[in-house]
Design a protein around this motif. Sequence first.
Motif, PDB file in Angstrom:
ATOM      1  N   GLY A 298      -5.263   6.996  -8.422  1.00  0.00           N
ATOM      2  CA  GLY A 298      -4.780   5.643  -8.192  1.00  0.00           C
ATOM      3  C   GLY A 298      -3.271   5.513  -8.085  1.00  0.00           C
ATOM      4  O   GLY A 298      -2.749   4.403  -8.015  1.00  0.00           O
ATOM      5  N   LYS A 299      -2.555   6.626  -8.046  1.00  0.00           N
ATOM      6  CA  LYS A 299      -1.095   6.584  -7.880  1.00  0.00           C
ATOM      7  C   LYS A 299      -0.732   6.186  -6.447  1.00  0.00           C
ATOM      8  O   LYS A 299       0.336   5.639  -6.211  1.00  0.00           O
ATOM      9  N   CYS A 300      -1.609   6.529  -5.513  1.00  0.00           N
ATOM     10  CA  CYS A 300      -1.466   6.137  -4.107  1.00  0.00           C
ATOM     11  C   CYS A 300      -2.786   5.520  -3.664  1.00  0.00           C
ATOM     12  O   CYS A 300      -3.852   5.854  -4.196  1.00  0.00           O
ATOM     13  N   ASP A 301      -2.698   4.613  -2.697  1.00  0.00           N
ATOM     14  CA  ASP A 301      -3.894   3.899  -2.240  1.00  0.00           C
ATOM     15  C   ASP A 301      -4.712   4.679  -1.225  1.00  0.00           C
ATOM     16  O   ASP A 301      -5.934   4.618  -1.229  1.00  0.00           O
ATOM     17  N   ARG A 302      -4.033   5.377  -0.339  1.00  0.00           N
ATOM     18  CA  ARG A 302      -4.689   6.208   0.674  1.00  0.00           C
ATOM     19  C   ARG A 302      -3.836   7.441   0.884  1.00  0.00           C
ATOM     20  O   ARG A 302      -2.696   7.508   0.448  1.00  0.00           O
TER      21      ARG A 302
ATOM     22  N   VAL B  25      -4.291  10.105  -4.828  1.00  0.00           N
ATOM     23  CA  VAL B  25      -5.197   9.044  -4.389  1.00  0.00           C
ATOM     24  C   VAL B  25      -6.309   8.859  -5.417  1.00  0.00           C
ATOM     25  O   VAL B  25      -6.614   7.736  -5.836  1.00  0.00           O
TER      26      VAL B  25
ATOM     27  N   MET C 243       0.851  -1.184   0.000  1.00  0.00           N
ATOM     28  CA  MET C 243       0.000   0.000   0.000  1.00  0.00           C
ATOM     29  C   MET C 243       0.894   1.243   0.000  1.00  0.00           C
ATOM     30  O   MET C 243       1.823   1.336   0.783  1.00  0.00           O
ATOM     31  N   LYS C 244       0.567   2.181  -0.881  1.00  0.00           N
ATOM     32  CA  LYS C 244       1.327   3.428  -0.976  1.00  0.00           C
ATOM     33  C   LYS C 244       0.468   4.576  -0.461  1.00  0.00           C
ATOM     34  O   LYS C 244      -0.696   4.710  -0.843  1.00  0.00           O
TER      35      LYS C 244
ATOM     36  N   TYR D 201       5.209   0.762   5.230  1.00  0.00           N
ATOM     37  CA  TYR D 201       4.434   1.350   4.142  1.00  0.00           C
ATOM     38  C   TYR D 201       5.305   2.246   3.275  1.00  0.00           C
ATOM     39  O   TYR D 201       6.170   2.971   3.778  1.00  0.00           O
TER      40      TYR D 201
ATOM     41  N   ASN E 222     -10.773   7.323   2.071  1.00  0.00           N
ATOM     42  CA  ASN E 222      -9.496   7.018   1.434  1.00  0.00           C
ATOM     43  C   ASN E 222      -8.413   8.021   1.839  1.00  0.00           C
ATOM     44  O   ASN E 222      -7.264   7.876   1.445  1.00  0.00           O
TER      45      ASN E 222
ATOM     46  N   GLU F 266     -10.396  -2.298   7.598  1.00  0.00           N
ATOM     47  CA  GLU F 266     -11.078  -2.540   6.323  1.00  0.00           C
ATOM     48  C   GLU F 266     -12.476  -1.943   6.340  1.00  0.00           C
ATOM     49  O   GLU F 266     -13.106  -1.799   7.396  1.00  0.00           O
TER      50      GLU F 266
END
Length: 146
Positions: free
Chosen positions: A56-60, A53, A1-2, A27, A102, A127
Motif C-alpha cells: 500500500g505504499k504505492c497505488d499501482r 504496491v 495516486m502514487k 502523477y 494493480n 477503473e
Amino acid sequence: MKIALGCDHGGYELKQFIMKTLEKLGYEYEDFGCYSLESCDYPDFGAAAARAVAEGKCDRGIVICTTGIGISIAANKIKGIRCAHCADCLEAEMTRRHNDANMMAIGAGFTGKNMAERMVEVFLTTEFEGGRHERRVNKMMALEQE
C-alpha cells in the motif's frame, strides 16, 4: 495516486521516459531501480516495485524489461499483485476493467515511446468494472493460498 516503477537495464531508457510522462500527467512515483544501463537482474526491481504496491505504499505499479515477460512473472510472485504484461492500449484498458490489475509490465524491446505513453495513461485512468469480474478476480486471488 502514487506509482511504483521498476526495471532492469533493458527497460531503463523507457522507464526514464515514463517518469517524464508521469510528471506531465501529474502523477507521483517512486523509482525502485535499476538506475543505469549496467546489466542487472529484473526480479530484484520487479519485486521491489511489487512489494510497494502490495504493502500500500504505492497505488499501482509499472515494470519494464526487454520483453516485459520476466519482470511480470517476478512481480506476480508477490502476494496481492496482479501484474499484466501489456503490449497495447486495449490490453492496458481491459486488464484494468476486467482484472483490476494493480501493475502493468511493458516490453521495452517491443513498445515504442508513443505507445508506452498512451498505455500508461490508459492504465492509470481506467477503473475496474466490478460486477461479474469481481467474482473472477476474487477466485484468482484465492489461488495464492493454495
